[in-house]
Scaffold this motif. Structure first.
Motif, short mmCIF file in Angstrom:
data_model
loop_
_atom_site.label_atom_id
_atom_site.label_comp_id
_atom_site.label_asym_id
_atom_site.label_seq_id
_atom_site.Cartn_x
_atom_site.Cartn_y
_atom_site.Cartn_z
N GLU A 1 1.37 3.95 -6.35
CA GLU A 1 1.58 2.48 -5.93
C GLU A 1 0.52 2.34 -5.20
O GLU A 1 0.21 3.02 -4.11
N CYS A 2 -0.41 1.07 -5.39
CA CYS A 2 -1.44 0.70 -4.67
C CYS A 2 -1.12 0.32 -3.07
O CYS A 2 0.22 -0.24 -2.90
N ALA A 3 -1.73 1.07 -2.32
CA ALA A 3 -1.25 0.91 -0.74
C ALA A 3 -1.45 -0.68 -0.11
O ALA A 3 -0.88 -0.94 0.77
N SER A 4 -2.13 -1.45 -0.94
CA SER A 4 -2.18 -2.79 -0.56
C SER A 4 -1.05 -3.73 -1.10
O SER A 4 -0.50 -4.52 -0.50
N CYS A 5 -0.86 -3.57 -2.42
CA CYS A 5 0.02 -4.61 -3.33
C CYS A 5 1.27 -4.14 -3.68
O CYS A 5 2.08 -4.70 -4.37
N GLY A 6 1.27 -2.66 -3.68
CA GLY A 6 2.34 -1.92 -4.43
C GLY A 6 2.48 -2.00 -6.13
O GLY A 6 3.31 -1.18 -6.42
N ILE B 1 -6.09 2.28 -3.65
CA ILE B 1 -6.25 0.80 -4.07
C ILE B 1 -6.60 0.37 -5.27
O ILE B 1 -7.36 0.99 -5.94
N CYS B 2 -5.68 -0.55 -5.76
CA CYS B 2 -5.82 -0.71 -7.31
C CYS B 2 -6.88 -1.58 -7.59
O CYS B 2 -7.62 -2.23 -6.46
N ALA B 3 -7.51 -1.60 -8.63
CA ALA B 3 -8.95 -2.45 -9.02
C ALA B 3 -8.79 -3.70 -8.80
O ALA B 3 -9.66 -4.34 -8.30
N PHE B 4 -7.65 -4.17 -8.92
CA PHE B 4 -7.45 -5.79 -8.68
C PHE B 4 -7.53 -6.07 -7.13
O PHE B 4 -8.21 -7.04 -6.80
N CYS B 5 -7.08 -5.41 -6.29
CA CYS B 5 -6.98 -5.35 -4.98
C CYS B 5 -8.64 -5.43 -4.39
O CYS B 5 -8.97 -6.03 -3.46
N LYS B 6 -9.07 -4.33 -4.95
CA LYS B 6 -10.76 -4.27 -4.67
C LYS B 6 -11.24 -5.52 -5.03
O LYS B 6 -12.27 -5.87 -4.19
N ARG C 1 -4.57 -8.57 -16.82
CA ARG C 1 -3.67 -7.52 -17.23
C ARG C 1 -2.89 -7.42 -15.94
O ARG C 1 -1.65 -7.05 -16.05
N TYR C 2 -3.45 -7.36 -14.82
CA TYR C 2 -2.70 -7.29 -13.48
C TYR C 2 -1.61 -8.43 -13.20
O TYR C 2 -0.67 -8.22 -13.20
N LEU C 3 -2.11 -9.74 -13.53
CA LEU C 3 -1.23 -10.61 -13.22
C LEU C 3 -0.06 -10.80 -14.20
O LEU C 3 1.29 -11.08 -13.97
ZN LIG Z 1 -3.15 -3.65 -5.25
#
Ligand SMILES: [Zn+2]
Ligand code: SF4
Ligand SMILES: [Zn+2]
Lengths: 70, 312
Positions: free
Chosen positions: B274-279, B286-291, B138-140
Protein backbone atom coordinates in the motif's frame (compact mmCIF):
# COMPACT_ATOMS: atom_id res chain seq x y z
CA UNK A 1 -24.41 14.43 -53.41
CA UNK A 2 -23.16 16.09 -50.31
CA UNK A 3 -20.64 14.07 -48.26
CA UNK A 4 -19.86 15.09 -44.70
CA UNK A 5 -16.42 14.11 -43.43
CA UNK A 6 -14.80 14.56 -40.01
CA UNK A 7 -11.51 15.46 -38.40
CA UNK A 8 -11.71 18.19 -39.40
CA UNK A 9 -15.41 18.46 -40.14
CA UNK A 10 -15.92 19.35 -43.81
CA UNK A 11 -18.24 18.78 -46.74
CA UNK A 12 -17.51 17.74 -50.29
CA UNK A 13 -19.84 17.77 -53.28
CA UNK A 14 -19.71 14.74 -55.56
CA UNK A 15 -21.69 14.30 -58.76
CA UNK A 16 -23.23 11.09 -60.13
CA UNK A 17 -24.55 7.78 -58.81
CA UNK A 18 -22.26 5.12 -57.41
CA UNK A 19 -22.06 2.32 -54.88
CA UNK A 20 -20.96 3.19 -51.35
CA UNK A 21 -17.93 0.90 -51.78
CA UNK A 22 -16.79 2.95 -54.78
CA UNK A 23 -17.44 6.23 -53.01
CA UNK A 24 -15.18 5.13 -50.13
CA UNK A 25 -12.47 4.07 -52.57
CA UNK A 26 -12.58 7.43 -54.32
CA UNK A 27 -12.24 9.25 -51.03
CA UNK A 28 -9.52 6.84 -49.90
CA UNK A 29 -11.43 5.77 -46.83
CA UNK A 30 -10.88 2.20 -45.62
CA UNK A 31 -14.14 0.26 -45.30
CA UNK A 32 -15.02 -0.53 -41.67
CA UNK A 33 -13.35 2.66 -40.43
CA UNK A 34 -16.49 4.76 -40.91
CA UNK A 35 -20.22 4.47 -40.45
CA UNK A 36 -21.98 5.41 -43.68
CA UNK A 37 -25.01 7.37 -42.53
CA UNK A 38 -27.96 8.62 -44.55
CA UNK A 39 -30.55 10.29 -42.34
CA UNK A 40 -31.41 7.75 -39.65
CA UNK A 41 -30.11 4.70 -41.52
CA UNK A 42 -26.78 2.98 -42.04
CA UNK A 43 -25.78 1.97 -45.55
CA UNK A 44 -23.88 -1.15 -46.58
CA UNK A 45 -21.21 -1.15 -49.29
CA UNK A 46 -23.54 -2.27 -52.08
CA UNK A 47 -26.07 0.53 -51.50
CA UNK A 48 -26.25 3.04 -54.35
CA UNK A 49 -26.15 6.73 -53.54
CA UNK A 50 -26.92 9.61 -55.88
CA UNK A 51 -27.13 13.35 -56.37
CA UNK A 52 -29.99 14.02 -53.97
CA UNK A 53 -28.33 12.26 -51.01
CA UNK A 54 -26.59 13.69 -47.97
CA UNK A 55 -24.11 11.12 -46.68
CA UNK A 56 -22.13 11.35 -43.47
CA UNK A 57 -18.94 9.31 -43.17
CA UNK A 58 -18.48 9.15 -39.43
CA UNK A 59 -15.16 7.72 -38.24
CA UNK A 60 -15.43 4.87 -35.77
CA UNK A 61 -11.78 4.91 -34.70
CA UNK A 62 -11.20 6.44 -31.29
CA UNK A 63 -7.75 7.56 -30.32
CA UNK A 64 -6.00 8.05 -27.07
CA UNK A 65 -2.76 6.86 -25.66
CA UNK A 66 -2.14 3.20 -25.11
CA UNK A 67 -3.87 3.81 -21.82
CA UNK A 68 -6.71 5.06 -24.01
CA UNK A 69 -10.12 4.85 -22.45
CA UNK A 70 -12.32 5.63 -20.83
CA UNK B 1 -27.34 -6.76 -49.01
CA UNK B 2 -29.64 -8.99 -46.99
CA UNK B 3 -29.74 -9.93 -43.32
CA UNK B 4 -28.33 -13.40 -42.70
CA UNK B 5 -31.08 -14.17 -40.22
CA UNK B 6 -34.28 -12.87 -41.83
CA UNK B 7 -33.49 -11.75 -45.39
CA UNK B 8 -34.61 -8.17 -44.78
CA UNK B 9 -32.46 -5.29 -45.97
CA UNK B 10 -29.18 -5.21 -44.00
CA UNK B 11 -27.90 -2.21 -42.05
CA UNK B 12 -24.40 -3.49 -41.46
CA UNK B 13 -22.00 -5.91 -43.07
CA UNK B 14 -19.63 -7.75 -40.74
CA UNK B 15 -16.93 -9.01 -43.04
CA UNK B 16 -14.99 -10.85 -40.36
CA UNK B 17 -18.12 -12.90 -39.62
CA UNK B 18 -18.95 -13.15 -43.30
CA UNK B 19 -22.40 -11.84 -42.46
CA UNK B 20 -24.77 -8.91 -42.71
CA UNK B 21 -27.58 -8.04 -40.32
CA UNK B 22 -30.72 -5.94 -40.25
CA UNK B 23 -31.16 -3.53 -37.33
CA UNK B 24 -32.97 -5.87 -34.91
CA UNK B 25 -30.70 -8.81 -35.69
CA UNK B 26 -27.59 -6.70 -35.39
CA UNK B 27 -28.56 -5.42 -31.94
CA UNK B 28 -29.37 -8.99 -30.95
CA UNK B 29 -25.94 -10.13 -32.19
CA UNK B 30 -24.31 -7.29 -30.25
CA UNK B 31 -26.01 -8.14 -26.95
CA UNK B 32 -25.20 -11.81 -27.41
CA UNK B 33 -21.50 -10.98 -27.75
CA UNK B 34 -21.59 -8.96 -24.53
CA UNK B 35 -23.40 -11.78 -22.72
CA UNK B 36 -20.83 -14.25 -24.01
CA UNK B 37 -17.97 -12.02 -22.76
CA UNK B 38 -19.51 -11.63 -19.29
CA UNK B 39 -20.19 -15.33 -19.05
CA UNK B 40 -16.84 -16.54 -20.38
CA UNK B 41 -14.77 -14.48 -17.95
CA UNK B 42 -17.36 -14.52 -15.15
CA UNK B 43 -17.06 -10.74 -15.15
CA UNK B 44 -19.85 -10.11 -12.63
CA UNK B 45 -23.04 -11.62 -11.29
CA UNK B 46 -26.56 -10.17 -11.65
CA UNK B 47 -26.53 -8.94 -8.05
CA UNK B 48 -23.25 -7.04 -8.24
CA UNK B 49 -23.55 -3.35 -9.07
CA UNK B 50 -21.30 -2.58 -11.99
CA UNK B 51 -19.52 0.74 -12.02
CA UNK B 52 -19.30 1.74 -15.69
CA UNK B 53 -16.54 4.20 -16.52
CA UNK B 54 -18.06 6.49 -19.15
CA UNK B 55 -16.27 9.01 -21.33
CA UNK B 56 -19.24 10.22 -23.39
CA UNK B 57 -17.90 8.30 -26.40
CA UNK B 58 -19.60 5.54 -28.35
CA UNK B 59 -18.03 2.56 -26.60
CA UNK B 60 -18.65 3.35 -22.96
CA UNK B 61 -22.19 4.62 -23.56
CA UNK B 62 -23.02 1.58 -25.72
CA UNK B 63 -21.72 -0.60 -22.90
CA UNK B 64 -23.78 1.19 -20.28
CA UNK B 65 -26.85 0.91 -22.51
CA UNK B 66 -26.44 -2.86 -22.91
CA UNK B 67 -25.86 -3.48 -19.22
CA UNK B 68 -28.97 -1.49 -18.29
CA UNK B 69 -31.04 -3.35 -20.88
CA UNK B 70 -29.71 -6.67 -19.64
CA UNK B 71 -30.96 -5.79 -16.18
CA UNK B 72 -27.68 -5.30 -14.33
CA UNK B 73 -27.62 -2.75 -11.53
CA UNK B 74 -25.20 -0.06 -12.71
CA UNK B 75 -23.74 3.26 -11.73
CA UNK B 76 -21.83 5.53 -14.10
CA UNK B 77 -18.49 7.13 -13.33
CA UNK B 78 -17.39 10.15 -15.32
CA UNK B 79 -13.85 11.43 -14.86
CA UNK B 80 -13.67 15.10 -15.69
CA UNK B 81 -10.18 15.49 -17.15
CA UNK B 82 -10.44 19.25 -17.55
CA UNK B 83 -9.66 19.09 -21.28
CA UNK B 84 -11.34 22.27 -22.52
CA UNK B 85 -14.56 21.97 -24.59
CA UNK B 86 -14.00 18.25 -25.06
CA UNK B 87 -14.48 17.55 -21.36
CA UNK B 88 -17.42 19.90 -21.03
CA UNK B 89 -19.23 18.39 -24.00
CA UNK B 90 -18.51 14.78 -23.10
CA UNK B 91 -19.68 15.38 -19.55
CA UNK B 92 -22.96 16.82 -20.84
CA UNK B 93 -23.49 13.71 -23.00
CA UNK B 94 -22.98 11.44 -19.99
CA UNK B 95 -25.29 13.50 -17.81
CA UNK B 96 -28.03 13.49 -20.45
CA UNK B 97 -27.63 9.74 -20.98
CA UNK B 98 -27.86 9.02 -17.25
CA UNK B 99 -30.83 11.35 -16.72
CA UNK B 100 -32.82 9.86 -19.61
CA UNK B 101 -32.34 6.37 -18.20
CA UNK B 102 -32.68 7.35 -14.56
CA UNK B 103 -29.23 6.07 -13.68
CA UNK B 104 -26.85 7.40 -11.09
CA UNK B 105 -23.75 9.15 -12.43
CA UNK B 106 -20.77 9.89 -10.22
CA UNK B 107 -18.39 12.62 -11.30
CA UNK B 108 -14.75 12.91 -10.24
CA UNK B 109 -12.65 15.91 -11.11
CA UNK B 110 -9.12 15.01 -12.04
CA UNK B 111 -7.75 18.46 -11.24
CA UNK B 112 -9.05 18.18 -7.69
CA UNK B 113 -7.12 14.95 -7.23
CA UNK B 114 -3.90 15.78 -9.02
CA UNK B 115 -3.60 19.52 -8.56
CA UNK B 116 -4.07 20.56 -12.20
CA UNK B 117 -6.24 19.67 -15.21
CA UNK B 118 -4.74 17.10 -17.60
CA UNK B 119 -3.47 19.66 -20.16
CA UNK B 120 -1.33 21.28 -17.44
CA UNK B 121 0.15 18.03 -16.18
CA UNK B 122 2.46 17.55 -19.13
CA UNK B 123 3.91 21.05 -18.68
CA UNK B 124 4.57 20.43 -15.01
CA UNK B 125 5.99 16.91 -15.31
CA UNK B 126 7.08 16.42 -18.95
CA UNK B 127 5.29 13.10 -18.86
CA UNK B 128 3.35 12.57 -22.14
CA UNK B 129 -0.23 13.75 -21.72
CA UNK B 130 -1.89 10.44 -22.57
CA UNK B 131 0.38 8.52 -20.26
CA UNK B 132 -0.38 10.83 -17.31
CA UNK B 133 -4.04 10.77 -18.25
CA UNK B 134 -4.22 6.98 -18.45
CA UNK B 135 -2.43 6.58 -15.15
CA UNK B 136 -4.78 9.06 -13.46
CA UNK B 137 -7.86 7.41 -14.92
CA UNK B 138 -6.94 3.95 -13.69
CA UNK B 139 -6.06 5.27 -10.27
CA UNK B 140 -9.23 7.35 -9.88
CA UNK B 141 -11.50 4.59 -11.18
CA UNK B 142 -10.17 2.23 -8.58
CA UNK B 143 -10.34 4.81 -5.82
CA UNK B 144 -13.90 5.83 -6.70
CA UNK B 145 -15.07 2.21 -6.71
CA UNK B 146 -13.49 1.57 -3.31
CA UNK B 147 -14.87 4.78 -1.81
CA UNK B 148 -18.40 4.00 -2.94
CA UNK B 149 -18.22 0.29 -2.20
CA UNK B 150 -18.38 -1.21 -5.71
CA UNK B 151 -16.43 -4.38 -6.44
CA UNK B 152 -16.18 -4.17 -10.21
CA UNK B 153 -15.42 -1.48 -12.78
CA UNK B 154 -16.32 -1.97 -16.45
CA UNK B 155 -14.67 0.00 -19.25
CA UNK B 156 -15.66 0.32 -22.90
CA UNK B 157 -12.49 -1.12 -24.46
CA UNK B 158 -13.40 -2.84 -27.72
CA UNK B 159 -11.70 -5.42 -29.92
CA UNK B 160 -9.75 -2.76 -31.83
CA UNK B 161 -8.50 -1.13 -28.63
CA UNK B 162 -7.36 -4.47 -27.30
CA UNK B 163 -5.76 -5.54 -30.59
CA UNK B 164 -3.91 -2.19 -30.82
CA UNK B 165 -2.67 -2.48 -27.23
CA UNK B 166 -1.53 -6.02 -27.89
CA UNK B 167 0.21 -4.91 -31.07
CA UNK B 168 2.04 -2.16 -29.18
CA UNK B 169 3.14 -4.53 -26.42
CA UNK B 170 4.34 -7.12 -28.90
CA UNK B 171 6.26 -4.53 -30.92
CA UNK B 172 8.32 -3.77 -27.82
CA UNK B 173 8.01 -7.19 -26.18
CA UNK B 174 6.66 -5.69 -23.00
CA UNK B 175 6.15 -8.99 -21.27
CA UNK B 176 4.74 -7.46 -18.09
CA UNK B 177 2.09 -5.64 -20.14
CA UNK B 178 1.35 -8.86 -22.03
CA UNK B 179 0.77 -10.74 -18.80
CA UNK B 180 -1.68 -8.08 -17.64
CA UNK B 181 -3.68 -7.76 -20.83
CA UNK B 182 -6.97 -9.48 -20.32
CA UNK B 183 -10.69 -8.80 -20.74
CA UNK B 184 -10.99 -9.37 -16.99
CA UNK B 185 -8.51 -8.63 -14.22
CA UNK B 186 -9.40 -10.17 -10.92
CA UNK B 187 -8.92 -8.34 -7.67
CA UNK B 188 -5.52 -9.44 -6.36
CA UNK B 189 -5.55 -7.20 -3.29
CA UNK B 190 -8.38 -6.01 -1.02
CA UNK B 191 -7.86 -2.47 -2.26
CA UNK B 192 -7.83 -3.36 -5.94
CA UNK B 193 -11.22 -3.72 -7.61
CA UNK B 194 -11.95 -6.15 -10.42
CA UNK B 195 -11.66 -4.59 -13.89
CA UNK B 196 -13.59 -5.91 -16.88
CA UNK B 197 -14.02 -5.10 -20.57
CA UNK B 198 -17.32 -6.58 -21.73
CA UNK B 199 -16.97 -5.17 -25.28
CA UNK B 200 -13.70 -6.93 -26.09
CA UNK B 201 -15.45 -9.22 -28.58
CA UNK B 202 -16.90 -6.30 -30.57
CA UNK B 203 -15.11 -4.18 -33.13
CA UNK B 204 -15.05 -0.43 -33.18
CA UNK B 205 -17.34 -0.43 -36.21
CA UNK B 206 -19.81 -2.58 -34.30
CA UNK B 207 -19.86 -0.42 -31.16
CA UNK B 208 -20.27 2.74 -33.28
CA UNK B 209 -23.10 1.15 -35.27
CA UNK B 210 -24.81 -0.05 -32.11
CA UNK B 211 -24.59 3.39 -30.47
CA UNK B 212 -25.95 5.02 -33.62
CA UNK B 213 -28.80 2.55 -34.10
CA UNK B 214 -29.79 2.79 -30.45
CA UNK B 215 -30.05 6.55 -30.84
CA UNK B 216 -27.33 7.20 -28.26
CA UNK B 217 -26.13 10.79 -28.39
CA UNK B 218 -22.38 10.32 -27.98
CA UNK B 219 -19.48 12.68 -28.54
CA UNK B 220 -18.08 12.17 -32.04
CA UNK B 221 -15.29 14.71 -31.65
CA UNK B 222 -12.01 13.32 -30.38
CA UNK B 223 -9.99 14.42 -27.41
CA UNK B 224 -7.53 17.00 -28.82
CA UNK B 225 -4.61 14.95 -27.48
CA UNK B 226 -5.63 11.84 -29.39
CA UNK B 227 -4.19 13.05 -32.69
CA UNK B 228 -0.79 11.52 -33.24
CA UNK B 229 -1.14 8.94 -30.46
CA UNK B 230 0.80 5.77 -31.20
CA UNK B 231 -2.28 3.68 -30.57
CA UNK B 232 -3.85 5.34 -33.62
CA UNK B 233 -0.89 4.40 -35.79
CA UNK B 234 -1.23 0.83 -34.56
CA UNK B 235 -4.95 0.85 -35.27
CA UNK B 236 -4.35 2.12 -38.76
CA UNK B 237 -1.78 -0.58 -39.47
CA UNK B 238 -4.20 -3.22 -38.23
CA UNK B 239 -7.06 -1.76 -40.25
CA UNK B 240 -5.01 -2.00 -43.43
CA UNK B 241 -4.38 -5.66 -42.70
CA UNK B 242 -8.04 -6.14 -41.87
CA UNK B 243 -9.15 -4.58 -45.17
CA UNK B 244 -6.94 -7.04 -47.04
CA UNK B 245 -8.00 -10.07 -44.99
CA UNK B 246 -11.08 -9.68 -42.83
CA UNK B 247 -10.76 -11.33 -39.45
CA UNK B 248 -7.04 -10.81 -38.80
CA UNK B 249 -7.62 -8.43 -35.89
CA UNK B 250 -9.95 -10.92 -34.29
CA UNK B 251 -7.51 -13.78 -34.79
CA UNK B 252 -4.60 -11.73 -33.48
CA UNK B 253 -6.37 -10.87 -30.22
CA UNK B 254 -8.23 -14.11 -29.64
CA UNK B 255 -5.19 -16.22 -30.52
CA UNK B 256 -3.22 -14.32 -27.91
CA UNK B 257 -5.89 -14.70 -25.24
CA UNK B 258 -6.37 -18.40 -25.87
CA UNK B 259 -2.88 -19.59 -26.71
CA UNK B 260 -0.16 -17.14 -25.69
CA UNK B 261 -1.30 -15.24 -22.64
CA UNK B 262 -1.01 -18.14 -20.16
CA UNK B 263 2.71 -18.40 -20.99
CA UNK B 264 3.34 -14.76 -20.09
CA UNK B 265 1.25 -14.98 -16.96
CA UNK B 266 3.45 -17.64 -15.43
CA UNK B 267 6.44 -15.35 -15.14
CA UNK B 268 4.56 -12.72 -13.15
CA UNK B 269 4.83 -12.64 -9.41
CA UNK B 270 4.78 -9.08 -8.12
CA UNK B 271 4.54 -8.01 -4.53
CA UNK B 272 1.68 -5.58 -3.90
CA UNK B 273 1.90 -3.08 -1.06
CA UNK B 274 0.00 0.00 0.00
CA UNK B 275 1.26 3.45 -0.97
CA UNK B 276 2.81 5.23 2.00
CA UNK B 277 1.14 8.46 0.94
CA UNK B 278 -2.42 7.58 -0.12
CA UNK B 279 -2.92 3.95 0.88
CA UNK B 280 -3.81 2.72 -2.61
CA UNK B 281 -2.14 -0.37 -4.03
CA UNK B 282 1.30 -0.10 -5.61
CA UNK B 283 4.42 -2.16 -6.21
CA UNK B 284 6.78 0.42 -4.73
CA UNK B 285 6.70 2.61 -1.68
CA UNK B 286 4.91 5.62 -3.19
CA UNK B 287 2.41 4.95 -5.99
CA UNK B 288 2.84 6.41 -9.49
CA UNK B 289 -0.17 8.68 -9.07
CA UNK B 290 1.13 10.27 -5.87
CA UNK B 291 4.51 10.83 -7.53
CA UNK B 292 2.78 12.52 -10.45
CA UNK B 293 0.57 14.67 -8.21
CA UNK B 294 3.60 15.64 -6.16
CA UNK B 295 5.49 16.76 -9.27
CA UNK B 296 2.48 18.77 -10.40
CA UNK B 297 2.13 20.48 -7.05
CA UNK B 298 5.78 21.40 -6.80
CA UNK B 299 6.13 22.67 -10.35
CA UNK B 300 2.79 24.27 -11.03
CA UNK B 301 2.43 26.61 -8.07
CA UNK B 302 4.56 29.42 -9.54
CA UNK B 303 3.01 28.83 -12.98
CA UNK B 304 -0.51 29.29 -11.68
CA UNK B 305 0.41 32.52 -9.93
CA UNK B 306 2.09 34.07 -12.93
CA UNK B 307 -0.68 33.13 -15.32
CA UNK B 308 -3.20 35.37 -13.60
CA UNK B 309 -6.75 34.36 -12.77
CA UNK B 310 -6.67 30.70 -11.76
CA UNK B 311 -10.29 30.23 -12.73
CA UNK B 312 -9.58 30.95 -16.40
ZN1 LIG C 1 -0.39 6.96 -3.62
S1 SF4 D 1 -6.48 11.01 -25.84
FE1 SF4 D 1 -4.95 11.00 -24.21
S2 SF4 D 1 -5.38 12.85 -23.03
FE2 SF4 D 1 -7.18 12.46 -24.28
S3 SF4 D 1 -8.54 11.27 -22.96
FE3 SF4 D 1 -7.34 9.81 -24.15
S4 SF4 D 1 -5.59 9.31 -22.86
FE4 SF4 D 1 -6.51 11.20 -22.04
ZN1 LIG E 1 -32.75 -9.66 -39.78
Amino acid sequence: MKVILRYPKREVEIAGRRRVTDLLKELEVLPETVLVIRGSELLTGDAVVGDEDVIELRPVISGGGWEGRP
Amino acid sequence: MRCRKCGESAALELRRHNAAFCVPHFTEFFRKQVREAIHHYRMFTPDETVMVAVSGGKDSLALWDVLIEEGYPTVGLYLDLGIFDYSRESREKCEAFAAARRQRLLIERVDAAIGAPIPEVQKATRRPTCSACGLSKRYLMNRAALTHGFVVVATGHNLDDEAATLFGSVMHWQTDALSRQSPALASTHPKLVRRVKPLYRLSELETAAFAFLRGIDYIVEECPFAAGATSLAHKEALNRLEAASPGVKHNFLFGFLEKARPAFERGQDVQLTECASCGQVTTGEICAFCKLADQVKRRSTPLTRSSGDPSQ
